[in-house]
Design an enzyme around this catalytic site. Structure first.
Site, PDB file in Angstrom:
ATOM      1  N   HIS A 109      42.517  35.518  34.569  1.00  0.00           N
ATOM      2  CA  HIS A 109      43.699  35.226  33.748  1.00  0.00           C
ATOM      3  C   HIS A 109      44.958  35.057  34.608  1.00  0.00           C
ATOM      4  O   HIS A 109      45.460  33.951  34.810  1.00  0.00           O
ATOM      5  CB  HIS A 109      43.938  36.360  32.745  1.00  0.00           C
TER       6      HIS A 109
HETATM    7  C1  BDR Z   1      45.969  39.005  29.561  1.00  0.00           C
HETATM    8  O1  BDR Z   1      45.938  40.326  28.986  1.00  0.00           O
HETATM    9  C2  BDR Z   1      45.983  41.300  29.997  1.00  0.00           C
HETATM   10  O2  BDR Z   1      45.076  42.335  29.753  1.00  0.00           O
HETATM   11  C3  BDR Z   1      45.658  40.601  31.281  1.00  0.00           C
HETATM   12  O3  BDR Z   1      46.303  41.208  32.379  1.00  0.00           O
HETATM   13  C4  BDR Z   1      46.139  39.207  31.053  1.00  0.00           C
HETATM   14  O4  BDR Z   1      47.492  39.067  31.390  1.00  0.00           O
HETATM   15  C5  BDR Z   1      44.716  38.270  29.172  1.00  0.00           C
HETATM   16  O5  BDR Z   1      44.662  38.074  27.794  1.00  0.00           O
END
Ligand code: BDR
Ligand code: CA
Length: 321
Positions: A245
């Site tokens: 992500h």
């Molecule tokens: C996002 O949610 C967080 O848990 C991660 O760091 C990322 O930024 C993914 O949906």
């Protein structure tokens, strides 16, 4: 040929395992000069995130980068703690980071962002990989901010992909939809790096092993932190690996990889209290017609990256000390 002038970047994050990878990438990339880090509630409390950011920056040889703790809860509602089963007790998987002597600066993350925007007169770029509360607060302090920031890249949202905290909602948007709506509504040039591309670009065990085997202390620590994150993703992918992500947003922001498909479209946020709360409503009507121009659109939505992400990430992270 001269190397390009590095992009001046402020990172807003909730570190967080994948946030730490994004931080490491922005420290290590020759395309970037990281000039500030703000933290927000999310994967862990904002103050714990600021502590983590200070400790990571020290391991990464960048303890001169200022860190400010920011919003401790969403603009509307309360914070009930982070997903410890994903990011661990402290946001660093099962690892205890070596404690650095550095501490967060006085003032909050929104103030740090506004100060940096003023100091960098039009050159500052923003990368957000957590809820958008600090950015909405910065807009309230300085309404001209959208004209002072060169570009904002965010990890968040889902255009065509299902959500990860509700059928339609991605976590960073869903944790503060009101702030997200303000940020998407501000007229800055933006790029949304959402689940459409972060779920399909994974970090595999071979990439983690490459970090472990590298001579980089920070790279090895990141690999150890990822071990815990891989366990969570076993249920998601059926193998030990992880989504990319936050590092993918950092890579796109730096220009390390230019997405193959990222149309400029209108995006609104559902900030109602209904079942769609937190959804990124992306005007994808042009999907089969090559995305004709849309009035008022200022957000590119990454739909296809088109290049291998994990090997690039390993190459950059292994240059860390
Ligand atoms: C996002 O949610 C967080 O848990 C991660 O760091 C990322 O930024 C993914 O949906
Ligand atoms: Ca994050």
């Amino acid at each position: 040929m001269d190397s390009p002038t590095p992009r001046q970047i402020y990172l807003d994050c909730d570190p967080g395992v994948d946030d730490s990878l994004a931080l490491g990438y922005l420290v290590a990339s020759p395309l970037v000069q990281l000039v500030g880090v703000g933290t927000v509630f999310g994967n862990c409390p904002a103050d714990a995130g600021a502590r983590n950011a200070c400790d990571w920056l020290s391991v990464m040889g960048a303890s001169d980068v200022p860190v400010a703790a920011g919003a401790r809860k969403p603009s509307h509602g309360e914070y009930h703690g982070g997903p410890k089963h994903i990011h661990g007790q402290r946001g660093t998987g099962a690892v205890q980071l070596p404690e650095s002597g550095t501490t967060p600066v006085a003032g909050n993350a929104a103030e740090l962002l506004v100060d940096l925007a003023r100091a960098h007169s039009g050159d500052l770029e923003v990368v957000t990989v957590g809820p958008l509360t600090n950015i909405a607060e910065a807009l309230a302090i300085e309404p001209e901010l959208p004209h002072m920031i060169k570009h904002l890249t965010l990890m968040g949202g889902a255009a065509l992909h299902p959500g990860n905290i509700s059928p339609v909602t991605e976590a960073n948007i869903g944790k503060d939809p009101e702030s997200a709506r303000i940020v998407f509504g501000a007229p800055w040039p933006m790029t949304m790096v959402g689940l459409d591309v972060t779920m399909s670009n994974t970090f595999e065990e071979e990439h983690r092993q490459a970090l472990l085997a590298s001579g980089s202390t920070a790279g090895r620590l990141l690999a150890e932190v990822l071990d815990f994150y891989f366990d969570f993703h076993l249920d998601v992918y059926g193998r030990r690996c992880s989504a990319l992500h936050d590092p993918l947003a950092a890579i796109v922001a730096a220009g390390g990889i230019v997405p193959a498909l990222a149309p400029m479209i209108n995006v609104d946020i559902d900030d109602t209290r209904g079942p769609g709360r937190g959804q990124t409503l992306c005007a994808l009507g042009g999907l089969y017609r090559g995305f004709p121009a849309q009035d008022g659109a200022h957000c590119r939505v990454a739909l296809d990256i088109g290049a291998p992400v994990a090997p690039h990430l390993v190459d950059v992270l292994t240059t860390l000390p």
